[in-house]
Design a protein around this motif. Structure first.
Motif, short mmCIF file in Angstrom:
data_model
loop_
_atom_site.label_atom_id
_atom_site.label_comp_id
_atom_site.label_asym_id
_atom_site.label_seq_id
_atom_site.Cartn_x
_atom_site.Cartn_y
_atom_site.Cartn_z
N LEU A 29 1.06 3.03 -33.70
CA LEU A 29 0.87 1.65 -33.24
C LEU A 29 1.97 0.75 -33.74
O LEU A 29 2.56 -0.03 -32.99
N ARG A 69 -0.80 9.57 -24.95
CA ARG A 69 -1.27 9.82 -26.31
C ARG A 69 -2.37 10.88 -26.32
O ARG A 69 -3.22 10.89 -25.42
N ARG A 98 -9.22 7.51 -20.12
CA ARG A 98 -8.33 6.34 -20.10
C ARG A 98 -8.45 5.59 -18.77
O ARG A 98 -8.46 4.36 -18.74
N ARG A 130 3.74 5.79 -24.70
CA ARG A 130 3.09 5.37 -25.94
C ARG A 130 1.61 5.03 -25.75
O ARG A 130 0.94 4.60 -26.70
N GLN A 131 1.11 5.10 -24.53
CA GLN A 131 -0.32 4.84 -24.31
C GLN A 131 -0.99 6.01 -23.57
O GLN A 131 -1.64 6.82 -24.20
N TYR A 132 -0.78 6.11 -22.25
CA TYR A 132 -1.53 7.12 -21.49
C TYR A 132 -1.25 8.55 -21.96
O TYR A 132 -2.12 9.41 -21.84
N GLU A 134 -8.28 4.60 -29.83
CA GLU A 134 -7.39 4.82 -28.67
C GLU A 134 -7.70 3.85 -27.53
O GLU A 134 -6.81 3.24 -26.95
N ALA A 146 3.81 2.06 -21.50
CA ALA A 146 2.52 2.27 -20.84
C ALA A 146 2.20 3.76 -20.69
O ALA A 146 1.06 4.18 -20.88
N TRP A 184 -6.69 0.21 -28.37
CA TRP A 184 -5.24 0.00 -28.37
C TRP A 184 -4.68 0.04 -26.94
O TRP A 184 -3.77 -0.72 -26.58
N GLN A 185 -5.27 0.90 -26.11
CA GLN A 185 -4.83 0.97 -24.70
C GLN A 185 -4.99 -0.39 -24.01
O GLN A 185 -4.25 -0.72 -23.08
N LEU A 196 -2.38 -3.08 -22.85
CA LEU A 196 -1.77 -3.10 -21.52
C LEU A 196 -2.46 -4.07 -20.57
O LEU A 196 -1.84 -4.54 -19.62
#
Lengths: 126, 126, 126, 126, 126, 126
Positions: free
Chosen positions: A34, F49, F57, F45-47, D95, F42, D98-99, D102
């Protein structure tokens, strides 16, 4: 390590020394990466971009957080303090927050001004 | 007639010629005084204030309307066009809108950029 | 001094004695004219308008602030107290806040009811 | 008494023992029937529906309350705790919150993580 | 079948004849029970409640949907039309929407007035 | 080129082939680096992960965009389509959207269902 992360880290350390380490300490065990994500994206790929001076970026952020409403009061205060360091006068901050009465409503503007007054009082205490 | 109304009318006519008359024609029969209220408060008591240049006020408004989301798309376009006249470059407008990904989310920023592209396309057609 | 400012000041003093002076004292050094702007626009050009009784205006404001969510809790409490003076019963206030579960979601409605209970408890203490 | 109310009450008592009685005690004098309405609609007609496991429903609620922003922090904490009982791991909760950077912006995500850390700390104390 | 469902159905059919069947036809295959849930909760457990006249409930809803912004424009139009049938004058509707400039911002209020003008134009065509 | 960008690009191309190029073509002249920023943050570093499956998600994103309201309708449709590919059934999508009536209000949930019906109709046409 990448260019955007390096650039973000340099700016983040300049503006908020120790912030990356603080994010890592507080959230890293729960959401690994993060802190680097904030440094890379928010600083390296946003605030560090050319094309708009830092002072203007803080002005825009203060406007947006005020209009979005008081639930982001902690972040609003951080950005008011950051805007001060980036060259915004108290008058300019007061003006932009009050202008948000037009877009986020009068309560949002008043709540935003209260956040500003708290930041300015902390400045005076230092 | 008052000082703030006069000042607001002068600025409103400079920035958006005919807007007060258009508001009066469209809404005056339903909400008498609305047009004068917009002129006095939004222009005379906000945008015409000293303390923050017009260019900065548009920057702040574009930031806030982007972060608040697409429901104010018509007003966002009006303010992007107004910001252009007040001296904002396309690059600066693109920068401030994209920065709002941090505060209003990625969809808001993308929707804001779409509004900007429409305004710029209209500029190019003129 | 103008008609709308005069009318707004009369109503503001009737509903919230001393509010204009309090706004001036708190915000006037940072945003000169804010207090007069609130009096002129919010009171003189909005609440003092004919066409909708004051009781109905408070009902609408309580509904909107509840639906917008708890970030405006301080203002919600002020308007619940104002609505009581303008003739709204506790039952009517409870009803309109709970109805907002449909538009602002259940958490907003529950948070709004909590604000109302605080105002009613303060009434009982007086 | 109806099928949806019965089903809702069974689930509500399983997930939050005593909640209906607490709602009735706190809000019932002001808004009669509120507690039954919550039990019937939120539990009986929503959370108790087949078609989506409880664990997924909590995941969705945590996502939505985070993105909507911190004004619903009390409800966010309740739902994080509920999600834990329904099988969500701390990692999964971290998770999904934090998502939301966006969609609701970085401040909303950080505020949501703070709520989660509070819930997890309370778990560790028990 | 229950008391709240019956009461809700009676009111729903009076205010919006055929609405339950239309919801069932459109959404029932995807979300079984949605139509009954709307009838029971929104009509039977909210709008049909004593304690606040229907006219006031529509006033509150129009206020809230205006302040929440134009993403609910379809529902705002439905409720403006409903409010007209429940006794709200055009003037009252114009007043309450314009008042929302104070809470949801000027763009929201202007967008709300546009929705009202569309509803009134449809009335005049009938 | 970095690990997160590579990982994000792989996932982005798998989920939305050609999206990075489309973003670059549409926005790159105005905001250089936007497309890479979306891919890196996006997706990378996000989806991408670990810790939460892609299906979850999408569920969370659909929930959040529904609750935030219809201004993000274009993005909501993209994510409903993405969720379908990641394994969400129509029923699960209908359920999670309708559940949002509790958090974003009934109009948001109905608007969300309308977006889902459009996506499902497009699926059936293919």
């Amino acid at each position: 390590m990448t260019e955007t992360t390096d650039r973000g880290r340099a700016l983040s350390e300049e503006l908020n020394p120790g912030m990356e380490a603080a994010l890592e300490a507080r959230y890293g065990h729960l959401v690994p990466g993060l802190a680097e994500g904030v440094v890379d994206f928010a600083y390296g790929r946003q605030y560090a971009r050319p094309g708009l001076p830092l002072r203007d970026r803080y002005l825009a952020t203060i406007a947006a957080l005020t209009a979005l409403g008081g639930q982001t009061a902690p972040q609003l205060k951080v950005n008011i303090a950051g805007g001060r360091k980036a060259g915004l006068s108290r008058e300019e901050i007061g003006e932009v927050i009050w202008q948000m009465a037009l877009y986020g409503g009068f309560p949002s503007a008043i709540n935003g001004l209260n956040a500003a007054l708290e930041v300015f009082a902390e400045e005076d205490e230092t």
